[in-house]
Design an enzyme around this catalytic site. Structure first.
Site, mmCIF file in Angstrom:
data_model
loop_
_atom_site.group_PDB
_atom_site.id
_atom_site.type_symbol
_atom_site.label_atom_id
_atom_site.label_comp_id
_atom_site.label_asym_id
_atom_site.label_seq_id
_atom_site.Cartn_x
_atom_site.Cartn_y
_atom_site.Cartn_z
ATOM 1 C CG HIS A 1 -2.014 -1.015 1.115
ATOM 2 N ND1 HIS A 1 -3.323 -0.680 0.817
ATOM 3 C CD2 HIS A 1 -1.997 -2.357 1.210
ATOM 4 C CE1 HIS A 1 -4.049 -1.776 0.763
ATOM 5 N NE2 HIS A 1 -3.270 -2.818 1.004
ATOM 6 C CG ASP B 1 0.016 9.120 0.748
ATOM 7 O OD1 ASP B 1 -0.010 7.956 1.167
ATOM 8 O OD2 ASP B 1 -0.745 10.015 1.179
#
Ligand code: ADQ
Length: 462
Positions: free
Chosen positions: A156, A364
């Site tokens: 992720h 991110d």
């Protein structure tokens, strides 16, 4: 259809509507649709070791299997190797890495514990899908125990370039563990490319044009599967009237004020301090903006036992206080800082009522907040997304205003552009963004990954 067994460090509480954390939100959406088993840590810490017999609980279409950890596991595996070594390192923050040998011991021990627990519930035709940096060695542990089912992995968070990975103690072992999976999924092409460079440079493996990596007789698929949201349900939540948000919005409309919204876990990767500085810079560069706009930052605390997380909280509280001290008037508070979790339906309504979504992580994996903000907008009068170029989402969401989160002036200028953007341009950008988040939504993410795991497909359907 084969049973899907998902494994992640924590399992989300599927009975709650408030949830913070992208993995919990993204996976809960996907798994509810397909059904299956979700195994992970139950959040309990025990003083002494206990038999890792999973506790089983059925919630709708999902069976949850959970195990506790010991205090030592929590400290060495979770706070230690996962969140004081891998998390900062994979987010390119070598300066924040804190390594101790016992952290790696704990990491290996807990992965072995997960493997023991998982072996006790597996069925022969299961498909196993393991999530995130906490569990990179899990496939290797399962194989050692005789597991022959297909195993996939999804990262992720970002996967950094080889020279950064090389700063992880035992990095070669770690990447070799990764290659024990049948499918390795990344959020972006950049991340996938970084793994390919590592295996070519450090392991001398061949990478095929379609992303297959050859390891002796075996073949591993390294693919890019950008995570998405359940767009329909978010749209529905955003459109549902919310009295509390509506009263607040009407008050702002009467005063002719706009709102910039920011929602994050309180994490040093999310770029919160420079974001607040950029807002202050906006008020400095464009004094006419004062009293016409306010910024609302909702930040939920996480990992508070790790020192770097305590520091970011202190810094942020000081900064928002300083900005308010400098600019506020008796009837205008420039920054509203909310330290907590907001239920998802209220969040959706707040996004819809805000003229700018300001999402500026320093790094991110994807960033679901950016996609949620787009989903929540009204097509006839949408807000504008201002997005960091270092969020994985920027690889897809080209029609956002893309900013450099290290450049405070650049962010301030783009905030001004967003706040003054003509309606027609806002509508055009929104239409294109909405198309993109619908194309790569939660269902598409699940289907594309499962196609690779089930059938070995390397290409996503157009
Ligand atoms: P996160 O780092 O947690 O996820 P993100 O993708 O933005 O980041 O997901 C956060 C989720 O939690 C969003 O759904 C958001 O709405 C919710 N949330 C955050 N703060 C909240 C608050 N204060 N109140 C209520 N809800 C809140 C990790 C990676 C990301 C990746 C996801 C999914 O770091 O890069 O996008 O996993 O893969």
């Amino acid at each position: 259809m084969n049973r899907l067994v998902v494994v992640s460090n924590r399992v989300a509480d599927l009975t709650r509507t408030a949830q913070s954390g992208g993995l919990a939100v993204g996976l809960a959406d996907s798994l509810r649709q397909r059904g299956g088993v979700w195994m992970g840590w139950d959040g309990q810490t025990l003083k002494y070791e206990d038999q890792p017999e999973p506790r089983i609980r059925k919630i709708g279409t999902v069976t949850q299997a959970t195990i506790p950890l010991t205090e030592q596991d929590y400290s060495e595996y979770y706070l230690g190797f996962a969140n004081s070594v891998l998390w900062p390192l994979f987010h390119y923050r070598l300066d924040l890495v804190e390594y101790k040998t016992v952290f790696l011991d704990g990491y290996r021990r807990v992965n072995a514990k997960f493997a023991d627990a998982l072996m006790s519930i597996l069925q022969p035709d299961d498909l196993i899908w393991i999530h995130d940096y906490h569990l990179i060695p899990l496939a290797a542990e399962l194989r050692q125990r005789g597991c022959t089912q297909r195993i996939g992995f999804f990262l992720h968070i970002p996967f950094p370039p080889p020279e950064i990975v090389a700063a992880v103690p035992r990095h070669r072992w770690l990447v070799e563990c990764l290659l024990e999976f049948d499918v390795i999924g990344f959020q972006t092409n950049t991340d996938r490319g970084n793994l390919q460079h590592y295996v070519e440079d450090h392991l001398g493996c061949r990478v095929e044009a379609d992303g297959r990596i050859k390891i002796g007789e075996r073949e591993v698929i390294a693919g890019c599967y950008p995570i998405g949201i359940d767009v329909d349900s978010f749209v529905e939540m955003a459109e549902r009237p919310n009295d509390e948000v509506n009263i607040e919005t009407q008050r702002r409309e009467i005063l002719g004020r706009k709102q910039i919204i920011c929602v994050d876990r309180l994490d040093y990767t999310k770029g919160l301090p420079d974001r607040l500085r950029a807002f202050a810079r906006l008020l400095e560069l464009y004094p006419e903006m004062r009293k016409t706009v306010a910024l609302m930052q909702i930040a939920t605390p996480t990992r508070e036992e790790v020192e770097a997380y305590m520091d970011i909280r202190t810094e942020l509280e000081a900064l928002s206080g300083a900005i308010n001290g400098r600019f506020a008037d008796f009837n205008w508070t420039p920054v509203r800082y909310i330290h907590g979790i907001v239920p998802r339906d209220a969040l959706a309504a707040l996004f819809r009522a805000s003229q700018v979504g300001f999402v500026t992580p320093l790094r991110d994996g994807m960033n679901l907040v950016a996609k949620e903000y787009v989903a929540a907008q009204a097509a006839e009068n949408p807000g504008v997304l201002v997005l960091s170029k270092f969020a994985g989402a920027a690889e897809e969401l080209h029609e956002a205003l893309i900013v450099n989160p290290y450049d405070v002036d650049d962010m301030a200028r783009n905030l001004c552009r967003a706040l003054t953007m003509p309606l027609e341009e806002r509508q055009e950008r929104q239409k294109a963004l909405m198309k993109r988040i619908c194309k790569h939504d939660a269902k598409d993410w699940l289907n594309a990954f499962m196609a690779a795991l089930e059938k070995g497909e390397t290409k996503r359907a157009a």
